[in-house]
Design an enzyme around this catalytic site. Structure first.
Site, PDB file in Angstrom:
ATOM      1  CE  LYS A 211      30.733  91.912  78.189  1.00  0.00           C
ATOM      2  NZ  LYS A 211      29.180  91.590  77.981  1.00  0.00           N
ATOM      3  CD  GLU A 217      36.874  79.099  84.758  1.00  0.00           C
ATOM      4  OE1 GLU A 217      37.280  80.485  84.884  1.00  0.00           O
ATOM      5  OE2 GLU A 217      36.259  78.565  85.035  1.00  0.00           O
ATOM      6  N   GLY A 272      28.533  87.881  76.356  1.00  0.00           N
ATOM      7  CA  GLY A 272      29.649  86.764  75.971  1.00  0.00           C
ATOM      8  C   GLY A 272      29.122  85.899  74.821  1.00  0.00           C
ATOM      9  NE  ARG A 273      23.324  84.128  77.188  1.00  0.00           N
ATOM     10  CZ  ARG A 273      23.705  84.848  78.479  1.00  0.00           C
ATOM     11  NH1 ARG A 273      24.786  85.075  78.759  1.00  0.00           N
ATOM     12  NH2 ARG A 273      22.773  85.529  78.980  1.00  0.00           N
ATOM     13  CD  GLU A 358      26.323  81.865  80.417  1.00  0.00           C
ATOM     14  OE1 GLU A 358      26.997  81.181  80.908  1.00  0.00           O
ATOM     15  OE2 GLU A 358      26.867  82.692  79.634  1.00  0.00           O
ATOM     16  CG  HIS A 389      24.867  53.991  64.267  1.00  0.00           C
ATOM     17  ND1 HIS A 389      24.470  52.731  63.957  1.00  0.00           N
ATOM     18  CD2 HIS A 389      24.599  55.064  63.083  1.00  0.00           C
ATOM     19  CE1 HIS A 389      24.126  52.769  62.631  1.00  0.00           C
ATOM     20  NE2 HIS A 389      24.288  54.170  62.338  1.00  0.00           N
ATOM     21  CE  LYS A 513      31.898  83.207  86.570  1.00  0.00           C
ATOM     22  NZ  LYS A 513      31.824  84.539  86.004  1.00  0.00           N
TER      23      LYS A 513
HETATM   24  O1  F6P Z   1      30.012  81.702  82.456  1.00  0.00           O
HETATM   25  C1  F6P Z   1      29.765  82.940  82.628  1.00  0.00           C
HETATM   26  C2  F6P Z   1      30.516  83.957  81.764  1.00  0.00           C
HETATM   27  O2  F6P Z   1      30.229  85.101  82.257  1.00  0.00           O
HETATM   28  C3  F6P Z   1      30.115  83.606  80.402  1.00  0.00           C
HETATM   29  O3  F6P Z   1      28.730  84.415  80.146  1.00  0.00           O
HETATM   30  C4  F6P Z   1      30.967  84.351  79.404  1.00  0.00           C
HETATM   31  O4  F6P Z   1      30.895  84.033  78.247  1.00  0.00           O
HETATM   32  C5  F6P Z   1      32.090  83.721  80.106  1.00  0.00           C
HETATM   33  O5  F6P Z   1      31.848  83.590  81.389  1.00  0.00           O
HETATM   34  C6  F6P Z   1      33.548  84.341  79.888  1.00  0.00           C
HETATM   35  O6  F6P Z   1      33.726  85.486  80.192  1.00  0.00           O
HETATM   36  P1  F6P Z   1      34.911  86.450  79.662  1.00  0.00           P
HETATM   37  O7  F6P Z   1      34.653  86.588  78.261  1.00  0.00           O
HETATM   38  O8  F6P Z   1      34.683  87.529  80.613  1.00  0.00           O
HETATM   39  O9  F6P Z   1      35.983  85.720  80.213  1.00  0.00           O
END
Ligand code: F6P
Length: 549
Positions: A211, A217, A272-273, A358, A389, A513
């Site tokens: 987003k 990452e 995002g979620r 979240e 199990h 972060k």
């Molecule tokens: O974990 C925090 C967060 O902002 C989530 O809400 C989001 O889904 C994720 O990081 C990834 O963010 P982006 O889509 O901006 O890479």
């Protein structure tokens, strides 16, 4: 009373009435509730779309449900719901509208944000995604060397990974089996390594999902993926055929080197979620095709409409949200298990963890006051028979109250062989047996009646009275998946509304972060980093020693 003069939630008459009712009910037994009302097993059920929802095995009476609905009225859940659907900025700490429901609105709907109808934009992106997905699926979109794309690697994390990765697993039976689709999220290089090690770069499309397009990452993995591609193809121009972006941030996408013509847009009013039915679903759409993707959106819409219009007594997301409040706030339950009886739903609970935890893992209310009541539960679970199990022992005979959702399907997926389809009844026999055992247990008398020696009676007794919701659908289809996800989205919404928390921000992920960024030079260069506590300092020193630095 809050500092702003509003009555605290736990001091409202509706809340205290529930607390009193809880005391009066005491250790009410499901056995008693069922004995007193032979019709309970069918009366305490609701339907939404294809979902049959049985809530009879809950520690509730008609009075409990009425009082819970009164709490929803007092906290104006329906008012906030309507404000969300109208596009108001109900995500107050980020000053954003919350409009994932617009992502599945029909083409002719009107949903306005700041006076602008967002629906045409939603459908323009869906159409662009569909055209692209069709080109990849048909082989018309080729890689830089002219080879057909056979592999799709989605690079994203959190909401830009969990949704599409989950839905891809769920809908595997609907996917083009000639395509390899993989999801990379972890900044641990092993994740990307395992995803690409056996792939031909000339046949691989990377879908970079972020987003913000600033998530460390994702940017790191995308950079490594580009290096891997260029190493093999040796031409910068290859990036345009092998990289597409899903983002709200065109500037950063261009800065990374992806042609914005190959960017699929979404908007800041999509959390995002809550995003995998937006452009974030592109990898899924390539896998299942645009028609199936649209069927999934139709499923979402069925539950959206139900949530918006169904009366409180028949409103399933409202009911599920309120039941969670009953256990979390009035029975001190700390967690909530989601136990699907479908192998295809293996990532469903992991997806729900982000959606729920979240969203509702908050400890201040919308106005910044500390909340004095439990908010979101720990959500956990894996497919049911495997769990049986492993950890079901604790649910059956441990000391904790763990409300659970059981999700099952009447028919196995069509492509299984007859032999494997026949196993479905055994799977579902377990599904029904477990909720029965959890609810009604086995009394010491029943155990003795089986001739069990007295010293083993306590060990073989099942207290029962463990609450469960059963969700049964005819078959696992794209529409049913959409219905299930929307059901949980709105359940989470209801709980956040009652608790008066902002379910749509996620400030709690920020500190880690920032600290990671600060500590990294200490690991790589041995830099003196200010503000490191003694424990972290010692850990970093040991890490460097073990790392051979
Ligand atoms: O974990 C925090 C967060 O902002 C989530 O809400 C989001 O889904 C994720 O990081 C990834 O963010 P982006 O889509 O901006 O890479």
């Amino acid at each position: 009373m809050n500092a702003d003069g509003r009555t605290r939630l736990d001091q409202t008459s509706e809340w205290t009435a529930l607390a009193k009712h809880r005391e009066e009910l005491g250790e009410v037994q499901l056995r008693e509730l069922f004995a007193a009302d032979p019709g309970r097993g069918s009366a305490y059920t609701l339907r939404v779309g294809d979902l049959y929802v049985d809530y009879s095995k809950h520690l509730v009476t008609d009075d409990t449900l009425r009082l819970l609905r009164e709490l929803a009225v007092a906290t104006d859940v329906s008012g906030l719901r309507d404000a969300m659907f109208r596009g108001e900025r109900i995500n107050t700490t980020e000053n954003r509208a919350v409009l994932h429901t617009a992502l599945r609105a029909p083409r002719d709907a009107v949903v306005e944000v700041d006076g602008e109808n967002v629906v045409p934009g939603v459908h323009a992106v869906l159409d662009k995604m569909a055209a692209f997905a069709d080109r990849v699926r048909s082989g018309e979109w080729t890689g830089h060397t002219g080879k057909r794309i056979r592999n799709v690697v989605n690079v994203g994390i959190g909401g830009s990974d969990l949704g599409p990765a989950m839905a891809y697993e769920v809908l595997r039976a609907f996917t083009d089996r000639s395509l390899t689709v993989r999801f990379v999220s972890n900044v641990d290089g092993a994740d990307l390594h395992e995803a690409i090690r056996d792939l031909d770069p000339a046949e691989t499309l990377f879908v970079i999902a972020s987003k913000t397009f600033t998530t460390i990452e994702t940017v790191t993995n995308a950079t490594s993926a580009r290096a891997w591609l260029l190493d093999a193809l040796g031409d910068e121009a290859a990036v345009a055929r092998h990289f597409v972006a899903l983002s709200t941030n065109a500037e950063k996408v261009a800065g990374f080197g992806i042609d914005t013509a190959n960017m699929f847009e979404f908007w800041d009013w999509v959390g995002g979620r809550y995003s995998y039915d937006s452009a974030i679903g592109l990898s899924l759409m390539i896998a299942i095709g645009p028609d199936r993707f649209r069927e999934m959106l139709d499923g979402f819409r069925i539950v959206d409409e139900h949530f918006r219009t169904a009366p409180p007594e028949a409103n399933v997301p409202l009911l599920l949200g309120l039941l969670g409040i009953w256990y979390g706030n009035f029975h001190d339950a700390q967690s909530h298990a989601v136990l699907p009886y479908s192998h295809y739903l293996s990532k469903f609970t992991a997806y729900l963890q982000q959606l729920d935890m979240e969203s509702n893992g908050k400890s201040v209310d919308r106005d910044g006051n500390p909340v004095e009541w439990q908010t979101g539960p720990v959500v956990w679970g894996t497919p049911g028979t495997n769990g049986q199990h492993a950890y079901y022992q604790l649910i059956h005979q441990g000391t904790k109250l763990i409300p659970a959702d059981f999700i099952g399907f009447a028919r196995p997926v069509a492509e299984l062989s007859d032999q494997l389809k026949a196993q479905h009844d055994l799977l579902m026999a377990n599904f029904f047996a477990q909720t029965q055992a959890l609810a009604f247990g086995k009394t010491p008398e029943e155990v003795r009646g089986e001739g069990v020696p007295e010293e083993l009676v306590p060990h073989k007794t099942f207290r029962g009275n463990h609450p469960t919701t059963t969700i049964l659908a005819p078959e696992l289809t794209p529409s049913v998946l959409g219905q299930l996800v929307a059901l949980y989205e709105h359940k989470v919404f209801v709980q956040g509304a009652v608790w008066n928390i902002d379910s749509f921000d996620q400030w709690g992920v920020e500190l880690g972060k920032v600290l990671a960024k600060r500590v990294e030079p200490a690991l790589t260069e041995g830099a003196e980093v200010e503000g490191l506590d003694a424990s972290t300092k010692a850990l970093v020193a040991t890490y460097r020693e073990l790392r051979g630095r």
